[in-house]
Scaffold this motif. Structure first.
Motif, PDB file in Angstrom:
ATOM      1  N   HIS A  79       0.852  -1.182   0.000  1.00 20.02           N
ATOM      2  CA  HIS A  79       0.000   0.000   0.000  1.00 20.02           C
ATOM      3  C   HIS A  79       0.886   1.229   0.000  1.00 20.02           C
ATOM      4  N   SER A  80       0.635   2.151  -0.890  1.00 18.81           N
ATOM      5  CA  SER A  80       1.460   3.356  -0.921  1.00 18.81           C
ATOM      6  C   SER A  80       0.596   4.557  -1.273  1.00 18.81           C
ATOM      7  N   HIS A  81       0.963   5.683  -0.717  1.00 10.04           N
ATOM      8  CA  HIS A  81       0.310   6.946  -1.010  1.00 10.04           C
ATOM      9  C   HIS A  81       1.255   8.065  -0.619  1.00 10.04           C
ATOM     10  N   GLY A  82       0.870   9.264  -0.902  1.00  8.50           N
ATOM     11  CA  GLY A  82       1.733  10.408  -0.661  1.00  8.50           C
ATOM     12  C   GLY A  82       1.869  10.745   0.809  1.00  8.50           C
ATOM     13  N   PRO A  83       2.894  11.526   1.157  1.00 10.42           N
ATOM     14  CA  PRO A  83       3.121  11.894   2.558  1.00 10.42           C
ATOM     15  C   PRO A  83       2.020  12.788   3.126  1.00 10.42           C
ATOM     16  N   SER A  84       1.225  13.441   2.280  1.00  7.72           N
ATOM     17  CA  SER A  84       0.174  14.328   2.784  1.00  7.72           C
ATOM     18  C   SER A  84      -0.984  13.541   3.399  1.00  7.72           C
ATOM     19  N   ALA A  85      -1.044  12.234   3.176  1.00 11.84           N
ATOM     20  CA  ALA A  85      -2.114  11.420   3.748  1.00 11.84           C
ATOM     21  C   ALA A  85      -1.938  11.252   5.250  1.00 11.84           C
ATOM     22  N   HIS A  86      -0.710  11.393   5.760  1.00 10.14           N
ATOM     23  CA  HIS A  86      -0.423  11.287   7.185  1.00 10.14           C
ATOM     24  C   HIS A  86       0.332  12.536   7.627  1.00 10.14           C
ATOM     25  N   PRO A  87      -0.387  13.603   7.980  1.00 11.58           N
ATOM     26  CA  PRO A  87       0.320  14.829   8.363  1.00 11.58           C
ATOM     27  C   PRO A  87       1.089  14.649   9.667  1.00 11.58           C
ATOM     28  N   ALA A  88       2.167  15.396   9.789  1.00 12.51           N
ATOM     29  CA  ALA A  88       3.004  15.315  10.981  1.00 12.51           C
ATOM     30  C   ALA A  88       2.233  15.837  12.188  1.00 12.51           C
ATOM     31  N   GLN A  89       2.436  15.193  13.336  1.00 13.00           N
ATOM     32  CA  GLN A  89       1.794  15.619  14.565  1.00 13.00           C
ATOM     33  C   GLN A  89       2.844  16.246  15.469  1.00 13.00           C
ATOM     34  N   ALA A  90       2.438  17.268  16.196  1.00 14.41           N
ATOM     35  CA  ALA A  90       3.355  17.941  17.110  1.00 14.41           C
ATOM     36  C   ALA A  90       3.656  17.020  18.289  1.00 14.41           C
ATOM     37  N   ALA A  91       4.926  16.764  18.533  1.00 16.15           N
ATOM     38  CA  ALA A  91       5.323  15.908  19.649  1.00 16.15           C
ATOM     39  C   ALA A  91       5.362  16.747  20.922  1.00 16.15           C
ATOM     40  N   PRO A  92       4.865  16.186  22.051  1.00 18.28           N
ATOM     41  CA  PRO A  92       4.924  16.945  23.296  1.00 18.28           C
ATOM     42  C   PRO A  92       6.360  17.222  23.738  1.00 18.28           C
TER      43      PRO A  92
END
Length: 64
Positions: A20-33
């Motif tokens: 399964h592959s898709h672009g990086p925009s499908a999983h946006p980065a989350q701010a780490a605490p």
């Protein structure tokens, strides 16, 4: 006596699904605490020493 064997992609009627592959925009980065990369160098060294001490403690307990 020669033996030939072919390696086709539909061997015995079984399909080979691809990953399964898709672009990086499908999983946006989350701010780490917190991030070890944002820690100052002395704090990183202290954290590394603490982790190493804990791991050596596990080794010491396993050897007893």
């Amino acid at each position: 006596m020669a033996h030939t064997h072919t390696h086709d992609h539909h061997h015995h009627g079984q399909a080979h699904p691809h990953g399964h592959s898709h672009g990086p925009s499908a999983h946006p980065a989350q701010a780490a605490p917190w991030s070890i990369l944002r820690m100052p160098v002395p704090a990183r060294l202290a954290a590394a020493l603490a982790v190493a001490a804990c791991l050596w403690g596990v080794v010491w307990l396993a050897m007893r």
